[in-house]
Design an enzyme around this catalytic site. Sequence first.
Site, PDB file in Angstrom:
ATOM      1  CB  CYS A 175     -10.857 -26.162  11.114  1.00 14.52           C
ATOM      2  SG  CYS A 175      -9.256 -25.741  11.501  1.00 14.52           S
ATOM      3  CB  CYS A 181      -5.733 -25.045  11.194  1.00 16.50           C
ATOM      4  SG  CYS A 181      -6.451 -24.874  12.870  1.00 16.50           S
ATOM      5  CG  ASP A 206      -5.786   6.207  -2.644  1.00 15.69           C
ATOM      6  OD1 ASP A 206      -4.466   5.665  -2.234  1.00 15.69           O
ATOM      7  OD2 ASP A 206      -6.479   5.643  -2.017  1.00 15.69           O
ATOM      8  CG  ASP A 217      -1.780   0.907   1.444  1.00 16.80           C
ATOM      9  OD1 ASP A 217      -1.774   2.268   0.267  1.00 16.80           O
ATOM     10  OD2 ASP A 217      -3.042   1.308   2.271  1.00 16.80           O
ATOM     11  N   GLY A 221     -12.160   4.252  -0.730  1.00 12.96           N
ATOM     12  CA  GLY A 221     -13.283   4.747  -0.334  1.00 12.96           C
ATOM     13  C   GLY A 221     -13.883   3.931   0.510  1.00 12.96           C
ATOM     14  CG  ASP A 244      -5.878  -5.562   2.481  1.00 11.63           C
ATOM     15  OD1 ASP A 244      -5.309  -5.056   4.024  1.00 11.63           O
ATOM     16  OD2 ASP A 244      -6.296  -4.382   1.408  1.00 11.63           O
ATOM     17  CG  HIS A 264      -8.263 -21.242  14.682  1.00 10.62           C
ATOM     18  ND1 HIS A 264      -8.923 -21.662  13.653  1.00 10.62           N
ATOM     19  CD2 HIS A 264      -9.840 -20.224  14.639  1.00 10.62           C
ATOM     20  CE1 HIS A 264     -10.379 -22.091  13.686  1.00 10.62           C
ATOM     21  NE2 HIS A 264     -10.754 -21.036  13.789  1.00 10.62           N
ATOM     22  CB  CYS A 299      -8.749 -26.625  14.916  1.00  6.24           C
ATOM     23  SG  CYS A 299      -9.505 -25.534  14.868  1.00  6.24           S
TER      24      CYS A 299
END
Length: 373
Positions: free
Chosen positions: A307, A309, A145, A91, A219, A269, A338, A312
């Site tokens: 889940c 992952c 911007d 950014d 915006g 994001d 997680h 978990c």
Amino acid sequence: MFFTVKKKDSSCLARTGVLHLAHTDVQTPVFMPVGTSAAVKALTSDDLKQIGFDLILSNTYHLFLRPGDDVIKEAGGLHQFMNWDRNILTDSGGFQVFSLSKLRKIKNEGVWFQSHIDGAKIFLSPEKTVEIQVNLNSDIQMQLDYCSHWGASRKEAQKALEITADWLGRAKNTWDEAVCNGYKGSLFSIVQGNFFMDLRKESAAICSESGTDGIAIGGLSVGEPAELFYETMAATAVLLPEEKPRYVMGIGTPQYILSAIEYGIDMFDCVLLTREARNGRVYTRKGPFSLKRSDNRLDFTPIDKECGCKVCREYSRAYLRHLFKTKEILCSMLASYHNLYFIQELVKDARKAIEEDRFLAFKKDFLSNYEEE
């Protein structure tokens, strides 16, 4: 950079595609974890690779202040500096023009900031932000911007649009020169116009004609009501060329992400998921909840039984509550892992649903079982 559209859902504007970037191809739609200062908080580069991310976000303003883009250039670029061999979007500092409004002064030539670190005066111009991002060796860089606030007058929104358009032309000229000198990163332009649709239409046309590789819808998610967010995002998305990737900045809830995908958005994001993880709030397919709740004290089940992952698979709600209550750093690490795994799987499932031409049914089914705490 080239963008390829792979599949369009027949029932809405959702689509899958591929961003062909310098470090690896990126499947879209894609969620980008935020590593503002060259680190996604509480996670390592290996963690992010394990979850499956190919594109993360860092921030030009913060890296310019610390450690300095000269340090990062000397290290060989941001990828080498942070040990990340996949793609990085940076950014430009435009969000800080919005979020640090009490510490900045906007001029046509650029923005003067009073550093939030030590109060020192610093200046960022559209040319300077391109130069910094070239030093960082960003795979995708954003133009500088001017994002006006929710509730801004039409006069301010018009001024922000005009300044952003001028800054885009100047950024593009500097970026073109950098590309001629061997820089391989792409430049994205940003649509402004606040919540005045005629101004957004004007800004979208400027961005579409600018020759940038992609276009962000700026915006949004600046305090406006949810319905206005959805309405403005949808109306702006259809103004953008289909052959270029579309990016909505700063959204992280499942509701916002799934709606963005429905309207043909390819990239998004947000810091929300990792920030909430550090505050003990975790996400499941049935909705988020707080680990500190007393009913987790003797709950030895995982955060989410569905889940896959590592958190978990290996840890219980009771243990994670204990870590949070005792302020152990490990809680932030595990909860952040997680939450990012959760959002990555949601977006992967959305891509699969688009490929199978059933996105709206997938979205409806997911949200029917998802409840905010």
